[in-house]
Design an enzyme around this catalytic site. Structure first.
Site, PDB file in Angstrom:
ATOM      1  N   ASP A  12      39.976  34.305  15.816  1.00 59.45           N
ATOM      2  CA  ASP A  12      41.157  34.213  14.958  1.00 59.45           C
ATOM      3  C   ASP A  12      41.976  35.499  14.926  1.00 59.45           C
ATOM      4  O   ASP A  12      42.619  35.819  13.921  1.00 59.45           O
ATOM      5  CB  ASP A  12      40.766  33.817  13.518  1.00 59.45           C
ATOM      6  CG  ASP A  12      39.994  32.505  13.499  1.00 59.45           C
ATOM      7  OD1 ASP A  12      40.245  31.671  14.373  1.00 59.45           O
ATOM      8  OD2 ASP A  12      39.164  32.336  12.594  1.00 59.45           O
ATOM      9  N   LYS A  15      45.214  34.959  19.104  1.00 61.17           N
ATOM     10  CA  LYS A  15      45.325  34.719  20.548  1.00 61.17           C
ATOM     11  C   LYS A  15      46.421  33.719  20.880  1.00 61.17           C
ATOM     12  O   LYS A  15      47.208  33.916  21.804  1.00 61.17           O
ATOM     13  CB  LYS A  15      43.966  34.224  21.093  1.00 61.17           C
ATOM     14  CG  LYS A  15      42.840  35.232  20.905  1.00 61.17           C
ATOM     15  CD  LYS A  15      41.508  34.687  21.339  1.00 61.17           C
ATOM     16  CE  LYS A  15      40.951  33.597  20.457  1.00 61.17           C
ATOM     17  NZ  LYS A  15      40.558  34.015  19.099  1.00 61.17           N
ATOM     18  N   GLY A  39      40.861  27.256  17.122  1.00 58.17           N
ATOM     19  CA  GLY A  39      42.097  26.830  16.470  1.00 58.17           C
ATOM     20  C   GLY A  39      43.112  27.924  16.729  1.00 58.17           C
ATOM     21  O   GLY A  39      42.977  29.015  16.184  1.00 58.17           O
ATOM     22  N   HIS A  40      44.038  27.675  17.614  1.00 53.93           N
ATOM     23  CA  HIS A  40      45.005  28.696  18.022  1.00 53.93           C
ATOM     24  C   HIS A  40      46.375  28.342  17.457  1.00 53.93           C
ATOM     25  O   HIS A  40      46.926  27.297  17.772  1.00 53.93           O
ATOM     26  CB  HIS A  40      45.041  28.810  19.560  1.00 53.93           C
ATOM     27  CG  HIS A  40      43.756  29.331  20.129  1.00 53.93           C
ATOM     28  ND1 HIS A  40      43.553  29.564  21.464  1.00 53.93           N
ATOM     29  CD2 HIS A  40      42.594  29.710  19.502  1.00 53.93           C
ATOM     30  CE1 HIS A  40      42.326  30.032  21.650  1.00 53.93           C
ATOM     31  NE2 HIS A  40      41.731  30.120  20.481  1.00 53.93           N
ATOM     32  N   GLN A 223      37.524  32.000  20.664  1.00 51.82           N
ATOM     33  CA  GLN A 223      36.579  32.781  19.848  1.00 51.82           C
ATOM     34  C   GLN A 223      36.807  34.285  20.095  1.00 51.82           C
ATOM     35  O   GLN A 223      37.924  34.657  20.427  1.00 51.82           O
ATOM     36  CB  GLN A 223      35.119  32.381  20.156  1.00 51.82           C
ATOM     37  CG  GLN A 223      34.732  30.970  19.683  1.00 51.82           C
ATOM     38  CD  GLN A 223      35.214  29.857  20.583  1.00 51.82           C
ATOM     39  OE1 GLN A 223      34.964  29.851  21.776  1.00 51.82           O
ATOM     40  NE2 GLN A 223      35.901  28.871  20.032  1.00 51.82           N
TER      41      GLN A 223
END
Ligand code: GDP
Ligand code: IMO
Ligand code: MG
Length: 422
Positions: A12, A15, A39-40, A223
């Site tokens: 988080d 990215k 979750g980007h 990650q």
């Protein structure tokens, strides 16, 4: 050459935002590991998008997006992602290519994840429960199902066999997991039907040919380094190599074809899920970081734990990945702190150490801090480095000196435009 963009902390770091910002300079964006545990988040034109499996270059006209062999794909989540993007007129068949060698997350993998976590009680990993661990276990156990299997007529038999095995494994855990496999399978079949509309490729060959024709490729990590299966805070990690080497195995790129290694970190630290976190704050400062930084997981909505920047851990990540350039995110969140702390060493067994020891549980290490001046100014409207307050410049200079790597981007807000190149 293939450039890498990697998270250096516990995920988080931002990215998705940076891949989106950089995509204009690349022809191909490729995910190489992880799955929908990621979750980007991307923000532009007043819209926020969260991507889980689809690479973050998808909104750019020019870029082809590849889901590489090292990724694990859940067809159900994948379909939802595509459906959510339905209104944006993206030609997915042309722009989104899927590796035949990527493994599939079955509904029973998700159930196994839940059963495993439930059986661990207090020692749970804090998994996103997306079935990541069980799917990689089947991959390394040589039992997995791959995207390429879907091109054969007997894939449903293969699926059945694996799902049956999983059901008996779920029973073995002997925990209370309620599920209706029929419903889950219906959803899964719909997901597979959607996935099959896309082009399946031998992605290692695609990437090789793209390189040979001079195309620029950016590998998008998921990650962060401290969640790496080998080098992270095991067992509180994810099940893939999130570090630079993972891009070689997750895309089929040889080490001598890796170019720039872009390492991304937050100006402070967050972690979601369980596991050690030496600089974690349980006070008002931590609460402020969480509130101002809106620190809630993009995949699970769970509040992220917050703390000061940990240079011991960051140095380790820079070293493992061979980072050549750094990007510092969320500097804006630190505006208003009177003073800032940066962890430069750990107290460990009566000594002061500057490397990451085997065990960084709170009972073994306590952080040694350098205190620095904070700044008041709001950074979010700034567009050039020349507007930065002195204290921010000093913070950046200190980190560059300690890490021996230049900070090339400073992000001052979630939007694409709130990005300052140095
Ligand atoms: P990722 O998993 O590394 O892509 O990061 P996430 O999207 O999970 O989390 C990063 C969060 O921070 C998202 O909500 C972003 O919109 C937000 N974000 C990214 N960069 C900045 C920044 O510089 N400032 C602020 N305030 N938010 C940011
Ligand atoms: P992005 O790509 C932050 C964490 C989970 C849990 C541990 C194992 O958005 O940075 P898993 O579901 O992999 O079994 O969970 O890893 N985790 C993440 N934390 N960002 C992520 O991805 C994460 N993916 C997994 O919270 O602690
Ligand atoms: Mg995320």
């Amino acid at each position: 050459m293939v450039d890498l963009l990697l998270g250096l902390q516990w995920g988080d770091e931002g990215k998705g935002k940076i891949v989106d910002v950089l995509t204009k300079d690349y022809d191909v964006i490729a995910r190489f590991q992880g799955g929908p545990n990621a979750g980007h988040t991307l923000e532009f034109d007043g819209i926020k998008h969260v991507l889980h499996t689809i690479p973050s270059g998808i909104f750019h006209e020019n870029a082809i997006n590849v889901v590489g062999n090292g990724v694990v794909i859940d067809p159900v989540i994948f379909k939802k992602e595509l459906d959510n993007l339905g209104k944006f007129n993206i030609d997915f068949v042309k722009k989104l290519l899927i590796s035949r060698k990527a493994h599939l997350i079955l509904p029973t993998h998700r159930l196994l994840d839940a059963a495993s976590e439930a059986s661990k009680g207090k020692a749970k990993i804090g998994s996103t429960l997306k079935g990541i661990g069980p799917t990689y276990m089947d991959k390394t156990g040589r039992n997995g199902m791959r995207v390429g299997d879907l091109e054969f007529d007997n894939w449903k038999e293969k699926y059945r066999e694996l799902a049956n095995k999983h059901e008996s494994m779920i029973d073995y855990y002997n925990v209370d997991i309620q599920y209706d496999l029929k419903d889950l399978e219906t959803e899964f079949l719909e997901g597979v039907a959607t996935l099959k509309k896309l082009k399946f490729i031998d992605s290692e060959q695609y990437i090789f040919d793209a390189m040979a024709s001079g195309k620029k490729i950016l590998a998008e990590g998921a990650q962060g380094s401290l969640l790496d299966i080998d080098f992270g805070t095991y067992p509180y990690v994810t099940s893939s190599n999130t570090t630079a080497a993972g891009a070689c195995t997750g895309l089929g790129v040889s080490p001598n074809k890796i170019g720039r290694v872009l390492g991304i970190f937050k100006a402070y630290t967050t972690r979601v899920g369980s596991g050690p976190f030496p600089t974690e704050l349980f006070d008002e400062d931590g609460e402020t970081m969480g509130r101002v930084g809106n620190e809630f997981g993009a995949t699970t909505g769970r509040p992220r734990r917050c703390g000061w920047l940990d240079l011991v851990a960051l140095k380790y990540a820079v070293q493992i990945n061979g980072v050549t350039e750094l990007m510092m995110m969320k500097g804006d969140v630190l505006s208003g702190f009177k003073s800032l702390k940066v962890c430069t060493a750990y107290h460990y067994k009566g000594e002061e150490i500057t490397h990451l020891p085997y065990n960084i549980e709170a009972e073994n290490v306590s952080p040694v801090y350098k205190e620095m001046s904070g700044w008041d100014k709001d950074l979010t409207k700034m567009t050039t480095e020349s507007e930065f307050p002195d204290a921010l410049n000093a913070y950046i200079a200190f980190l560059e000196k300690e890490l021996h790597v230049p900070i090339k981007i400073v992000s001052v807000g979630p939007d694409r435009k709130q990005t300052i190149h140095r």
